[in-house]
Design an enzyme around this catalytic site. Structure first.
Site, short mmCIF file in Angstrom:
data_model
loop_
_atom_site.label_atom_id
_atom_site.label_comp_id
_atom_site.label_asym_id
_atom_site.label_seq_id
_atom_site.Cartn_x
_atom_site.Cartn_y
_atom_site.Cartn_z
N GLY A 198 6.30 11.72 5.19
CA GLY A 198 5.36 12.27 4.21
C GLY A 198 5.80 12.03 2.77
O GLY A 198 5.47 12.81 1.87
N SER B 120 4.83 9.80 0.65
CA SER B 120 3.75 9.55 -0.31
C SER B 120 3.10 10.87 -0.72
O SER B 120 2.87 11.12 -1.91
CB SER B 120 2.71 8.59 0.29
OG SER B 120 2.17 9.13 1.49
N ALA B 121 2.87 11.77 0.24
CA ALA B 121 2.26 13.07 -0.10
C ALA B 121 3.21 13.89 -0.96
O ALA B 121 2.78 14.54 -1.92
CB ALA B 121 1.90 13.82 1.18
N ASP C 81 -0.16 16.02 5.70
CA ASP C 81 1.03 15.72 4.89
C ASP C 81 0.98 16.44 3.54
O ASP C 81 1.97 17.05 3.12
CB ASP C 81 1.13 14.21 4.62
CG ASP C 81 1.65 13.45 5.83
OD1 ASP C 81 1.71 14.04 6.92
OD2 ASP C 81 2.00 12.27 5.67
O1 PMV Z 1 3.54 8.22 8.18
P1 PMV Z 1 3.17 9.39 7.36
O2 PMV Z 1 4.34 10.24 6.92
O3 PMV Z 1 2.30 9.04 6.21
O4 PMV Z 1 2.28 10.37 8.32
C1 PMV Z 1 0.99 9.98 8.71
C2 PMV Z 1 0.37 10.99 9.66
C3 PMV Z 1 -0.95 10.52 10.28
O5 PMV Z 1 -1.36 11.54 11.22
C4 PMV Z 1 -0.77 9.23 11.06
C5 PMV Z 1 -2.05 10.29 9.25
C6 PMV Z 1 -2.62 11.58 8.68
O6 PMV Z 1 -3.18 11.52 7.59
O7 PMV Z 1 -2.56 12.63 9.34
#
Ligand code: PMV
Length: 343
Positions: A128, A130-131, A173
């Protein structure tokens, strides 16, 4: 002391006070600051995009941002520790995400901003990052521009930013990055407020996060699932039903603190993620290794296709054993806990 001496003393006091204010202003550059939590998903990544429930926990690592007004342009200095190639791969998405944030905050797009990003959360895909950076930047921009912005609004702004990275994000996220803690998350796919419930566990649980070192493109991973689901409903529909049941069972098991069962359910979740083709040979290898070393369960976490896995390793000894085994193979690890009320 006579009146003449009194006024002399007052003038001197004022002189010293003004000098100290000037020195402070020169020494400490004024700026806006903000932070956002990193996260691991214990149940439901990808499935949450479609409104199925998921369980996410913040981790004790965050992204920090500092923002100062600039004459013009968006100037980003990204000093996060990252997997090789992470910053380059995400650069365009990062610029788009900041533009989206400014729009969502009602800020003139011509406003110049110098943005610094750092902090303890590594730029590994799946955590997460980026978030966390969007939440940190939104908070820092708000502070720098003297805007009073609630957490709810920061969360919405970061959700808009996430669209640059994930295309069609679930919101899990940015919600974890904004509020921290352990939570049950269910997206409202009709655009209403998502269902977010804090979860409580008896004691925080040790985990090990292993990074494959491969940068993944979350947007491409989310689009890949959408494509395959559309073309193959007969295979995908039952998998999605199982994913929903797993998240429900995961929540009960967490709350009952049955960690052996929790690990088994995480293993089951990994199997479903393999079936929707978001795992990779490196992720599978790290998951197998962690289980062989005694982890109660292990699965990929986040978008997959590279990025990170998480192993459930209650107790410091087991955590240390699994972490060392992964490290010895040359992969980076993060040893932390889930279920801490707030870091
Ligand atoms: O890979 P990350 O940390 O960006 O997590 C993405 C999570 C997903 O379920 C694949 C996408 C989302 O927006 O929920």
């Amino acid at each position: 002391m006579n009146r003449r001496n009194d006024s002399k003393q007052a003038a001197l006091n004022e002189h010293f006070y003004l000098n100290s204010v000037i020195a402070t202003l020169q020494g400490a550059k004024l700026m806006g600051k903000g932070s956002g939590y990193g996260k691991v998903i214990l149940f439901g990544e990808h499935f949450v995009v479609y409104g199925l429930p998921g369980i996410v926990s913040a981790i004790d690592a965050s992204t920090d941002a500092e923002v100062t007004k600039a004459v013009k342009g968006l100037n980003v200095r990204d000093e996060r520790k990252t997997a090789k190639g992470y910053s380059e791969e995400k650069r365009l998405q990062q610029v788009e995400s900041i533009e989206r944030m400014m729009k969502a905050m009602g800020i003139d797009p011509k406003t110049g901003l110098d943005i610094w990003i750092g902090g303890s959360l590594p730029g590994f895909s799946g955590l997460g990052a980026s978030a966390a950076s969007s939440v940190a930047i939104a908070r820092a921009i708000a502070q720098e521009l003297g805007m009073q912005v609630s957490d709810e609004k920061i969360n919405q702004v970061a959700y808009e930013a996430e669209k640059a990275y994930a295309g069609n994000p679930s919101g899990i996220d940015n919600t974890a990055a904004t509020y921290g803690g352990l939570m049950w998350f269910k997206k409202d796919t009709t655009g209403g407020p998502d269902k977010v419930e804090p979860l409580h566990v008896r004691r925080p649980i040790e985990i090990v996060i292993g990074s494959t070192g491969k940068v993944a493109n979350t947007k491409a991973m989310v689009e890949g699932v959408a494509e395959r689901k559309k073309n193959n409903p007969a295979n995908y529909d039952p998998i999605f039903r199982q994913a929903e049941n797993l998240a429900v069972a995961g929540r009960k098991t967490l709350e009952a603190y049955d960690l052996k069962k929790l690990g088994e359910l995480m293993n089951e979740n990994h199997r479903l993620l393999q079936q929707i083709e978001v795992s990779s040979k490196e992720l599978d290898a790290l998951v197998d290794l962690a289980r062989k070393q005694g982890a109660f369960g292990a699965k990929l976490t986040g978008g997959g296709g590279g990025g990170c896995m998480v192993a459930l390793t209650p107790g410091k000894d087991l955590q240390g054993k699994v972490a060392s085994a992964i490290k010895n193979l040359g992969f980076e690890v993060l040893s932390t806990k889930v279920g801490v009320e707030k870091y």
